[in-house]
Design a protein around this motif. Structure first.
Motif, PDB file in Angstrom:
ATOM      1  N   ASP A 123       0.868  -1.186   0.000  1.00 41.10           N
ATOM      2  CA  ASP A 123       0.000   0.000   0.000  1.00 41.10           C
ATOM      3  C   ASP A 123       0.905   1.236   0.000  1.00 41.10           C
ATOM      4  O   ASP A 123       1.723   1.402   0.900  1.00 41.10           O
ATOM      5  CB  ASP A 123      -0.875  -0.022   1.248  1.00 41.10           C
ATOM      6  CG  ASP A 123      -1.944   1.051   1.266  1.00 41.10           C
ATOM      7  OD1 ASP A 123      -1.935   1.935   0.380  1.00 41.10           O
ATOM      8  OD2 ASP A 123      -2.791   1.011   2.163  1.00 41.10           O
ATOM      9  N   THR A 124       0.749   2.090  -0.996  1.00 43.14           N
ATOM     10  CA  THR A 124       1.613   3.274  -1.088  1.00 43.14           C
ATOM     11  C   THR A 124       1.046   4.492  -0.362  1.00 43.14           C
ATOM     12  O   THR A 124       1.732   5.513  -0.247  1.00 43.14           O
ATOM     13  CB  THR A 124       1.872   3.659  -2.555  1.00 43.14           C
ATOM     14  OG1 THR A 124       0.623   3.963  -3.193  1.00 43.14           O
ATOM     15  CG2 THR A 124       2.587   2.543  -3.291  1.00 43.14           C
ATOM     16  N   VAL A 125      -0.177   4.386   0.158  1.00 41.77           N
ATOM     17  CA  VAL A 125      -0.783   5.511   0.868  1.00 41.77           C
ATOM     18  C   VAL A 125       0.086   5.877   2.076  1.00 41.77           C
ATOM     19  O   VAL A 125       0.440   5.018   2.878  1.00 41.77           O
ATOM     20  CB  VAL A 125      -2.224   5.186   1.316  1.00 41.77           C
ATOM     21  CG1 VAL A 125      -2.777   6.284   2.214  1.00 41.77           C
ATOM     22  CG2 VAL A 125      -3.112   4.974   0.112  1.00 41.77           C
ATOM     23  N   GLY A 126       0.456   7.135   2.162  1.00 43.53           N
ATOM     24  CA  GLY A 126       1.252   7.615   3.291  1.00 43.53           C
ATOM     25  C   GLY A 126       2.747   7.518   3.104  1.00 43.53           C
ATOM     26  O   GLY A 126       3.507   8.049   3.916  1.00 43.53           O
ATOM     27  N   SER A 127       3.203   6.871   2.038  1.00 46.53           N
ATOM     28  CA  SER A 127       4.639   6.707   1.841  1.00 46.53           C
ATOM     29  C   SER A 127       5.350   8.034   1.580  1.00 46.53           C
ATOM     30  O   SER A 127       6.459   8.252   2.059  1.00 46.53           O
ATOM     31  CB  SER A 127       4.922   5.737   0.688  1.00 46.53           C
ATOM     32  OG  SER A 127       4.480   4.451   1.032  1.00 46.53           O
ATOM     33  N   GLY A 129      10.148   5.539   3.538  1.00 44.77           N
ATOM     34  CA  GLY A 129       9.065   5.481   2.556  1.00 44.77           C
ATOM     35  C   GLY A 129       8.854   4.076   2.020  1.00 44.77           C
ATOM     36  O   GLY A 129       7.718   3.633   1.838  1.00 44.77           O
ATOM     37  N   ALA A 130       9.948   3.372   1.781  1.00 47.24           N
ATOM     38  CA  ALA A 130       9.851   2.002   1.265  1.00 47.24           C
ATOM     39  C   ALA A 130       9.249   1.058   2.301  1.00 47.24           C
ATOM     40  O   ALA A 130       8.391   0.229   1.966  1.00 47.24           O
ATOM     41  CB  ALA A 130      11.234   1.508   0.841  1.00 47.24           C
ATOM     42  N   VAL A 131       9.687   1.173   3.536  1.00 50.92           N
ATOM     43  CA  VAL A 131       9.130   0.324   4.593  1.00 50.92           C
ATOM     44  C   VAL A 131       7.637   0.604   4.741  1.00 50.92           C
ATOM     45  O   VAL A 131       6.829  -0.313   4.870  1.00 50.92           O
ATOM     46  CB  VAL A 131       9.864   0.519   5.941  1.00 50.92           C
ATOM     47  CG1 VAL A 131       9.126  -0.178   7.074  1.00 50.92           C
ATOM     48  CG2 VAL A 131      11.292  -0.001   5.853  1.00 50.92           C
ATOM     49  N   ASN A 132       7.255   1.870   4.694  1.00 51.91           N
ATOM     50  CA  ASN A 132       5.838   2.225   4.795  1.00 51.91           C
ATOM     51  C   ASN A 132       5.036   1.579   3.657  1.00 51.91           C
ATOM     52  O   ASN A 132       3.943   1.075   3.889  1.00 51.91           O
ATOM     53  CB  ASN A 132       5.665   3.739   4.773  1.00 51.91           C
ATOM     54  CG  ASN A 132       4.262   4.154   5.105  1.00 51.91           C
ATOM     55  OD1 ASN A 132       3.912   4.274   6.265  1.00 51.91           O
ATOM     56  ND2 ASN A 132       3.446   4.361   4.084  1.00 51.91           N
ATOM     57  N   ALA A 133       5.585   1.607   2.459  1.00 46.38           N
ATOM     58  CA  ALA A 133       4.889   1.033   1.305  1.00 46.38           C
ATOM     59  C   ALA A 133       4.754  -0.488   1.409  1.00 46.38           C
ATOM     60  O   ALA A 133       3.894  -1.076   0.761  1.00 46.38           O
ATOM     61  CB  ALA A 133       5.607   1.405   0.014  1.00 46.38           C
ATOM     62  N   SER A 134       5.597  -1.105   2.212  1.00 40.81           N
ATOM     63  CA  SER A 134       5.555  -2.569   2.349  1.00 40.81           C
ATOM     64  C   SER A 134       4.497  -3.018   3.354  1.00 40.81           C
ATOM     65  O   SER A 134       4.348  -4.206   3.606  1.00 40.81           O
ATOM     66  CB  SER A 134       6.920  -3.111   2.762  1.00 40.81           C
ATOM     67  OG  SER A 134       7.201  -2.799   4.122  1.00 40.81           O
ATOM     68  N   LYS A 135       3.773  -2.061   3.918  1.00 42.23           N
ATOM     69  CA  LYS A 135       2.760  -2.371   4.930  1.00 42.23           C
ATOM     70  C   LYS A 135       1.398  -1.865   4.474  1.00 42.23           C
ATOM     71  O   LYS A 135       1.304  -1.017   3.605  1.00 42.23           O
ATOM     72  CB  LYS A 135       3.138  -1.709   6.257  1.00 42.23           C
ATOM     73  CG  LYS A 135       4.469  -2.203   6.811  1.00 42.23           C
ATOM     74  CD  LYS A 135       4.840  -1.451   8.064  1.00 42.23           C
ATOM     75  CE  LYS A 135       6.124  -1.973   8.654  1.00 42.23           C
ATOM     76  NZ  LYS A 135       5.973  -3.287   9.269  1.00 42.23           N
ATOM     77  N   ASN A 136       0.363  -2.387   5.081  1.00 40.98           N
ATOM     78  CA  ASN A 136      -0.994  -1.939   4.783  1.00 40.98           C
ATOM     79  C   ASN A 136      -1.335  -0.692   5.581  1.00 40.98           C
ATOM     80  O   ASN A 136      -0.981  -0.589   6.756  1.00 40.98           O
ATOM     81  CB  ASN A 136      -2.012  -3.038   5.108  1.00 40.98           C
ATOM     82  CG  ASN A 136      -1.947  -4.177   4.120  1.00 40.98           C
ATOM     83  OD1 ASN A 136      -1.816  -3.955   2.918  1.00 40.98           O
ATOM     84  ND2 ASN A 136      -2.028  -5.402   4.606  1.00 40.98           N
TER      85      ASN A 136
END
Length: 77
Positions: free
Chosen positions: A19-23, A52-59
């Motif tokens: 999920d890229t929301v918030g990245s 940003g990458a870690v954030n994108a790897s999560k829901n």
């Protein structure tokens, strides 16, 4: 990134995107936090890209991120 007439480049971190929301917000907050502590531009950019990458790897846009996840990702660079 262009800063003071100098170009900085950070290769991407390979993560399985959920999920890229918030990245972008996570990236900017991480970048600013390091700049305010007077880190070098390249360090600020690497840290921000990792967050940003870690954030994108999560829901979800406000996923919980552990410091260790960022450190491990940055070690791969």
């Amino acid at each position: 990134m262009l800063y003071n007439n100098k170009f900085y480049h950070q290769p991407v971190f390979n993560v399985a995107v959920k999920d890229t929301v918030g990245s972008g917000d996570a990236f900017l907050a991480a970048y600013i936090s390091k700049r305010l502590k007077n880190y070098e531009e390249s360090e600020c950019l690497m840290f921000a890209c990792a967050v940003g990458a870690v954030n994108a790897s999560k829901n979800g846009g406000t996923a919980q991120i552990r410091d260790q996840e960022i450190v491990e990702l940055m070690r791969q660079a």
